[in-house]
Motif scaffolding. Sequence first.
Motif, PDB file in Angstrom:
ATOM      1  N   UNK A 284       8.220  -9.217  -7.419  1.00  0.00           N
ATOM      2  CA  UNK A 284       7.542  -8.087  -8.058  1.00  0.00           C
ATOM      3  C   UNK A 284       6.152  -8.454  -8.552  1.00  0.00           C
ATOM      4  N   UNK A 285       5.214  -7.499  -8.417  1.00  0.00           N
ATOM      5  CA  UNK A 285       3.857  -7.688  -8.943  1.00  0.00           C
ATOM      6  C   UNK A 285       3.485  -6.435  -9.724  1.00  0.00           C
ATOM      7  N   UNK A 286       2.499  -6.554 -10.600  1.00  0.00           N
ATOM      8  CA  UNK A 286       2.017  -5.391 -11.341  1.00  0.00           C
ATOM      9  C   UNK A 286       3.128  -4.744 -12.156  1.00  0.00           C
ATOM     10  N   UNK A 287       3.256  -3.413 -12.009  1.00  0.00           N
ATOM     11  CA  UNK A 287       4.267  -2.658 -12.761  1.00  0.00           C
ATOM     12  C   UNK A 287       5.606  -2.589 -12.039  1.00  0.00           C
ATOM     13  N   UNK A 288       5.768  -3.375 -11.000  1.00  0.00           N
ATOM     14  CA  UNK A 288       7.008  -3.305 -10.243  1.00  0.00           C
ATOM     15  C   UNK A 288       8.161  -3.907 -11.048  1.00  0.00           C
ATOM     16  N   UNK A 289       9.342  -3.288 -10.963  1.00  0.00           N
ATOM     17  CA  UNK A 289      10.494  -3.793 -11.721  1.00  0.00           C
ATOM     18  C   UNK A 289      11.025  -5.085 -11.102  1.00  0.00           C
ATOM     19  N   UNK A 290      11.818  -5.840 -11.878  1.00  0.00           N
ATOM     20  CA  UNK A 290      12.363  -7.123 -11.356  1.00  0.00           C
ATOM     21  C   UNK A 290      13.236  -6.920 -10.115  1.00  0.00           C
ATOM     22  N   UNK A 291      13.910  -5.771 -10.014  1.00  0.00           N
ATOM     23  CA  UNK A 291      14.781  -5.547  -8.853  1.00  0.00           C
ATOM     24  C   UNK A 291      14.073  -4.776  -7.755  1.00  0.00           C
TER      25      UNK A 291
ATOM     26  N   UNK B 146       0.841  -1.204   0.000  1.00  0.00           N
ATOM     27  CA  UNK B 146       0.000   0.000   0.000  1.00  0.00           C
ATOM     28  C   UNK B 146       0.875   1.253   0.000  1.00  0.00           C
ATOM     29  N   UNK B 147       1.891   1.271   0.860  1.00  0.00           N
ATOM     30  CA  UNK B 147       2.816   2.411   0.890  1.00  0.00           C
ATOM     31  C   UNK B 147       3.820   2.242  -0.240  1.00  0.00           C
ATOM     32  N   UNK B 148       3.642   3.009  -1.320  1.00  0.00           N
ATOM     33  CA  UNK B 148       4.527   2.867  -2.482  1.00  0.00           C
ATOM     34  C   UNK B 148       5.427   4.091  -2.662  1.00  0.00           C
ATOM     35  N   UNK B 149       5.266   5.094  -1.822  1.00  0.00           N
ATOM     36  CA  UNK B 149       6.171   6.258  -1.760  1.00  0.00           C
ATOM     37  C   UNK B 149       6.382   6.597  -0.293  1.00  0.00           C
ATOM     38  N   UNK B 150       7.563   7.055   0.105  1.00  0.00           N
ATOM     39  CA  UNK B 150       7.748   7.462   1.502  1.00  0.00           C
ATOM     40  C   UNK B 150       6.762   8.574   1.865  1.00  0.00           C
TER      41      UNK B 150
ATOM     42  N   UNK C 223      -3.504  11.480  -0.648  1.00  0.00           N
ATOM     43  CA  UNK C 223      -2.316  10.616  -0.547  1.00  0.00           C
ATOM     44  C   UNK C 223      -2.359   9.544  -1.632  1.00  0.00           C
ATOM     45  N   UNK C 224      -3.524   8.922  -1.806  1.00  0.00           N
ATOM     46  CA  UNK C 224      -3.662   7.882  -2.824  1.00  0.00           C
ATOM     47  C   UNK C 224      -3.472   8.460  -4.221  1.00  0.00           C
ATOM     48  N   UNK C 225      -4.076   9.658  -4.459  1.00  0.00           N
ATOM     49  CA  UNK C 225      -3.991  10.275  -5.791  1.00  0.00           C
ATOM     50  C   UNK C 225      -2.554  10.706  -6.094  1.00  0.00           C
TER      51      UNK C 225
ATOM     52  N   UNK D 224       2.602   9.680  -9.467  1.00  0.00           N
ATOM     53  CA  UNK D 224       4.019   9.433  -9.706  1.00  0.00           C
ATOM     54  C   UNK D 224       4.304   7.968 -10.044  1.00  0.00           C
ATOM     55  N   UNK D 225       3.600   7.058  -9.387  1.00  0.00           N
ATOM     56  CA  UNK D 225       3.954   5.632  -9.525  1.00  0.00           C
ATOM     57  C   UNK D 225       2.995   4.859 -10.416  1.00  0.00           C
ATOM     58  N   UNK D 226       1.866   5.466 -10.820  1.00  0.00           N
ATOM     59  CA  UNK D 226       0.860   4.714 -11.557  1.00  0.00           C
ATOM     60  C   UNK D 226      -0.041   3.952 -10.600  1.00  0.00           C
ATOM     61  N   UNK D 227      -1.021   3.310 -11.167  1.00  0.00           N
ATOM     62  CA  UNK D 227      -2.017   2.654 -10.302  1.00  0.00           C
ATOM     63  C   UNK D 227      -1.822   1.150 -10.196  1.00  0.00           C
ATOM     64  N   UNK D 228      -0.692   0.652 -10.740  1.00  0.00           N
ATOM     65  CA  UNK D 228      -0.510  -0.807 -10.741  1.00  0.00           C
ATOM     66  C   UNK D 228       0.712  -1.211  -9.916  1.00  0.00           C
TER      67      UNK D 228
END
Length: 796
Positions: A101-108, A21-25, A58-60, A65-69
């Motif tokens: 990784x899930x969704x749009x997350x990178x392999x690293x 859920x927390x995808x940005x500090x 916060x969600x918006x 910045x990170x997209x919704x996936x």
Amino acid sequence: SLIQNFLFHFRDFLPRGSGIVTRRPLVLQLVNASTEYGEFLHCKGKKFTDFEEVRLEIEAETDRVTGSNKGISPVPINLRVYSPHVLNLTLVDLPGMTKVPVGDQPPDIEFQIRDMLMQFVTKENCLILAVSPANSDLANSDALKIAKEVDPQGQRTIGVITKLDLMDEGTDARDVLENKLLPLRRGYIGVVNRSQKDIDGKKDIQAALAAERKFFLSHPAYRHMADRMGTPFLQKVLNQQLTNHIRDTLPGLRNKLQSQLLSIEKEVEEYKNFRPDDPARKTKALLQMVQQFAVDFEKRIEGSGDQIDTYELSGGARINRIFHERFPFELVKMEFDEKELRREISYAIKNIHGITGLFTPDMAFETIVKKQVKKIKEPCLKCVDMVISELINTVRQCTKKLSQYPHLREEMERIVTTHIREREGRTKDQVMLLIDIELAYMNTNHEDFIGFANAQQRSSQMSKKKAAGNQVGQVIRKGWLTINNIGIMKGGSKEYWFVLTAENLSWYKDDEEKEKKYMLPVDNLKLRDVEKGFMSSKHIFALFNTEQRNVYKDYRQLELACETQEEVDSWKASFLRAGVYPERVGASEAEENGGDSFMHSMDPQLERQVETIRNLVDSYMAIVNKTIRDLMPKTIMHLMINNTKDFIHSELLANLYSCGDQNTLMEESAEQAQRRDEMLRMYHALKEALNIIGDINTSTISTPMPPPVDDSWLQVQSVPSGRRSPTSSPTPQRRAPAVPPARPGSRGPAPGPPPAGGSTLGGAPPVPSRPGASPDPFGPPPQVPSRPNRAPPGVP
């Protein structure tokens, strides 16, 4: 969950859910204030009073910045919450460790999140809340491992154990919470958060805190330590650590504030009882400004004082350079051309012969000398103009200190400049009088005059050397010059160390003068100015041979370059002393009008007469030039510079009073009024800060750092045998929480990415937002530790 529990007076406004859920500090500043609202750094000026809107923002902002996936970003979201129900803390909520990784997350994704965590937890003034669930293996906790990596002494790490209510029946975390098993230096604090079901059911946080309190009091394994468990106690611990940190920084902060206070106290003393319209103040200020201006002007002219310019010549030094370098150079620049002078003498002799053919040398001598003396007028007037320009520039420099009174500055500049211009006419009249006096009488009995007999025997070359006053081998000047036209084909111009003597110009590789490159005799050399190139910033002059010979190798002229025009003028003055004169423009024209044929047709007797008159003129003009060089600085000093100093001391004030309304004259600039207000605000703020520091010292206490413990268990892969916390897998909805940096610990620099504006007290404990939840009630609201009546100052 943990952060939301800290904000027990608010509705839920931090996003919750399953997965990451927390995808940005999230940098959350809590500021104790009388009103209640939230502000985002990216929405400056907008106050959020509905905290449901805060959650949506916060969600918006995360999705922007990170997209919704499920993408992540290290760019923090800065949120400041003002409320009378919070302590002054800064919390940083960080993403939890993700390995797949899930969704749009990178392999690293695992390494990216780790790098993001490190940006925060490596800061020495952050406390680390290492949050781990009780129903997983603590020895393998990612949070504790990262904390151990950045805080090997354990001084900044506090263990937080969640999900105590979800442990298998018959098991407990008592030994962990008592810091007996898997110990940490600062120990562990247990908390019970709400479950997702509680959140979906809108369970009140106050009720959740009460349920948490009830859980610890009623559980047989935790009953004896209930007062040291729960969210309120965690808040209290964090606030005490903030107090410790503040108290540790107070001595240095107090010294810094006191030195700032001392530095402005003298200036503030003048402002304390300041009344802009007080006529007594204006009169006093006017007197002080005039006196200061007079002192500054005199110091700049005389060359004394504490404000010496180290970058360029100014004031008296520039005027001295005009007197002794520029003016002598201008005098010699109009030095007569040898061929033209001889031609003039021969015509004078012929014309004086007239029809009778008798020759009286004194008449030819006087005619030629008067013509040469008249030529001196132009460089003398130019010298006066240059001195006036420097004086006016000095006046402008001295009035810079009056910028707080723009009208006074403008009027003072006008009055003094007008006076200088009035003196200009008087000075120039006196200079012309000096020239007229020289023209009035030819003193052929002067002790330095060679006389008729000696003139017949003296050669023109010896006379020239004597006039220049040079001795064989005498070094006139040394310095760096760039040869501009030699190295063009070899990659550009090059700098050499030049040594000028009365006979030669030599240049060396460097100033050690060991490797001589060339030695050029100065005989038959002259100077000419060269226009600087399109891309060149240097000032150039050239040496050439008057007999049309090459000066150096195959070059007709030697181009020398300096950084400034002042250096060029100074070198030219030095070449004059060596007998190298500037080129006379138009001298070659006379050679084309038949003058040479006339000279070649002279009979031997006429040639002897020309040589005699030539030597007499040369000797007498040397006397005139010497006299003028001596009298010009004295005349200008007396009539211009000293008179201006006397005027500023004795008449400037009277002229200022007579020029109009004193109130208008002493009207402050807007910048000065603003500066005064800022200075007073700064003074009162420093006094208030020192008072607050005194209050903190008397109303708070420091707690000592716990002694070190054996935490080597964190460095081994296998978990020690014996009784330990159960290792059942965590529930699917709950994941190992993040490693958030907390508010400043007992020492260290400023926190990681500073929240916008900084909180009142500085950094505070961070709490990670996690997915999942636990069904647990919470006890009463946390007790605020004893604090001074006013909020402590921000910690830098």
